[in-house]
Design an enzyme around this catalytic site. Sequence first.
Site, short mmCIF file in Angstrom:
data_model
loop_
_atom_site.label_atom_id
_atom_site.label_comp_id
_atom_site.label_asym_id
_atom_site.label_seq_id
_atom_site.Cartn_x
_atom_site.Cartn_y
_atom_site.Cartn_z
N GLY A 116 0.77 -1.24 0.00
CA GLY A 116 0.00 0.00 0.00
C GLY A 116 0.79 1.27 0.00
CD GLU A 156 0.49 -9.26 1.57
OE1 GLU A 156 -0.37 -8.44 1.20
OE2 GLU A 156 0.21 -10.37 2.02
N GLY A 170 4.12 -3.76 -3.59
CA GLY A 170 4.11 -3.97 -5.03
C GLY A 170 4.56 -2.70 -5.71
NE ARG A 171 0.38 2.12 -6.09
CZ ARG A 171 -0.66 2.12 -6.92
NH1 ARG A 171 -0.55 2.70 -8.09
NH2 ARG A 171 -1.81 1.56 -6.58
NE ARG A 198 -1.98 2.69 -11.65
CZ ARG A 198 -1.96 3.87 -11.11
NH1 ARG A 198 -1.36 4.86 -11.71
NH2 ARG A 198 -2.52 4.08 -9.93
CE1 TYR A 222 -7.87 1.34 -10.15
CE2 TYR A 222 -5.98 1.36 -11.62
CZ TYR A 222 -6.92 0.67 -10.90
OH TYR A 222 -6.91 -0.70 -10.93
CB CYS A 226 -13.29 3.58 -31.09
SG CYS A 226 -12.28 3.19 -32.50
CD GLU A 227 -13.97 2.57 -24.52
OE1 GLU A 227 -14.02 3.13 -23.42
OE2 GLU A 227 -14.04 1.34 -24.68
CE1 TYR A 229 -1.05 -3.73 -8.76
CE2 TYR A 229 -0.06 -1.70 -7.98
CZ TYR A 229 -0.48 -2.98 -7.75
OH TYR A 229 -0.32 -3.53 -6.50
N1 LLP Z 1 -1.32 -7.07 -0.74
C1 LLP Z 1 -2.60 -7.17 -1.11
C2 LLP Z 1 -3.47 -8.10 -0.38
C3 LLP Z 1 -3.10 -6.40 -2.16
O1 LLP Z 1 -4.39 -6.50 -2.51
C4 LLP Z 1 -2.23 -5.52 -2.85
C5 LLP Z 1 -2.72 -4.71 -3.96
C6 LLP Z 1 -0.89 -5.46 -2.44
C7 LLP Z 1 -0.47 -6.24 -1.37
C8 LLP Z 1 0.11 -4.56 -3.09
O2 LLP Z 1 -0.22 -3.23 -2.89
P1 LLP Z 1 0.77 -2.05 -3.33
O3 LLP Z 1 1.98 -2.12 -2.44
O4 LLP Z 1 1.12 -2.27 -4.74
O5 LLP Z 1 -0.02 -0.82 -3.13
N2 LLP Z 1 -4.38 -1.63 -10.07
C9 LLP Z 1 -4.34 -0.62 -9.04
C10 LLP Z 1 -3.73 -1.13 -7.76
C11 LLP Z 1 -4.45 -2.34 -7.21
C12 LLP Z 1 -3.84 -2.86 -5.95
C13 LLP Z 1 -4.46 -4.15 -5.57
N3 LLP Z 1 -3.90 -4.76 -4.40
C14 LLP Z 1 -3.58 0.60 -9.56
O6 LLP Z 1 -3.15 0.59 -10.70
O7 LLP Z 1 -3.45 1.59 -8.84
#
Ligand code: LLP
Length: 422
Positions: free
Chosen positions: A239, A275, A277-278, A314, A318, A346-347, A375
């Site tokens: 997050g 966890e 990701g981003r 994105r 979003y 086409c949108e 993402y």
């Molecule tokens: N753990 C869980 C249970 C999650 O659902 C997620 C992301 C993460 C970890 C990783 O979160 P991060 O560190 O990346 O914020 N497609 C969207 C983001 C969706 C995130 C879904 N879950 C975007 O492009 O902003």
Amino acid sequence: MHHFKYHNNVLHVEDVDIINIAKDIGTPFYCYSTATLERHYSVLMKAFSNQNSLICYAVKANSNQAVLATIARLGAGMDVVSVGELRRARAVGVPADKIIFAGVGKTRDEMTYALREHILGFNVESTEELEALSSVAVELGEIARVAIRVNPDVDARTHAKISTGKSNDKFGVPFSSALSIYNEAGRLPGIIVNGIHMHIGSQITSLAPFREAFNLMGQLTKNLRHAGHKIQHLDIGGGLGVPYLKNGDLPPSPEDYAAIVRQTIGDLGVKVILEPGRMIAANAGVLVTRVIFVKRTETKLFTVVDAAMNDLIRPTLYDADHEIWPVSESLSTNVNVLQDVVGPICETGDYLAQNRYLPVFRSGDLMAVLTAGAYGAVMASTYNSRLMIPEILVKENMFAVVRPRPTYDHLIGLDCLPSWLS
Ligand code: LLP
């Protein structure tokens, strides 16, 4: 901090000239920097070095196996949400005992696969899932290690579509019934409940919601232990946000984030699982696209490029503002003009930037859409029968195609006609 910089007026990824990659493989494409991926992982690692912790990279952010392998070699575990992601992580050699399986709707087949792999644990989101996992484990003669995802009902103050920790979101079990659900889980065969999981949302740019949620998890850990549950790890999800536009919200630093973790749950003697990701992948990638036309209407300037919403969804999904840089630095000395950067789809929702002051581009110019490493490619589709775009990984002065551009034969060959039409 990232490794996309101008040298001799041309945008480079580490030591590689983006114009050369474009000449070689055509446009559009995603391009990732090894040094940036490694830096983000190690900064987080360092921030948590004095806490018992494991970083499980959230594969969903960018699941290209070259990206996974880069991060895995630094010792990372992985957080997966499907058997597809689990297979990817295993394919690049991530040890099963560093893999966490999350997600609100795991099927029995997925549970079976993961149990046979002997993964580190399952993050379970409901009593229904607990019962299913217990019965699959018993059938297989396996034991599932489980953390229950608890929804703390905390507002992550992020985009509504990626906020996951409010009581009316589909995720986790309610904080108020957590104790009774742990008690129930403790009686089920085939599972050992040894952790708590939470994840309140993504692209979070303030520490306050994290602090609130971690405090609640700390309290819960004490209550559960008091009731006899052996809570050994706390999975605090991902997050942590990243900066998108130059003047946008600044996310907290990994050090400040780690300090909050230490202050709130540091004295519980639990292993902390992260966890992210981003924050690992986003700034490590750009989307490179070429201008097709510059179109002026009575009211607006549209720069039409060869990447579209199917490649990077994105901005439209979003309202994300990804910074855009011209690949030729000389263009950035132009006076910036208000414009939309749009794709060929086409949108009206097909845009990469709306109402943005950018240099006036000409047909053939290249631009880089920043912060597209997370993402981006993973959410791409072939809408409008457009080919998925290639992915490139750079390391110092080398680059490699880590997912080639498919051919039209490949795309069209995926369909087949039923007997009555062929
Ligand atoms: N753990 C869980 C249970 C999650 O659902 C997620 C992301 C993460 C970890 C990783 O979160 P991060 O560190 O990346 O914020 N497609 C969207 C983001 C969706 C995130 C879904 N879950 C975007 O492009 O902003």
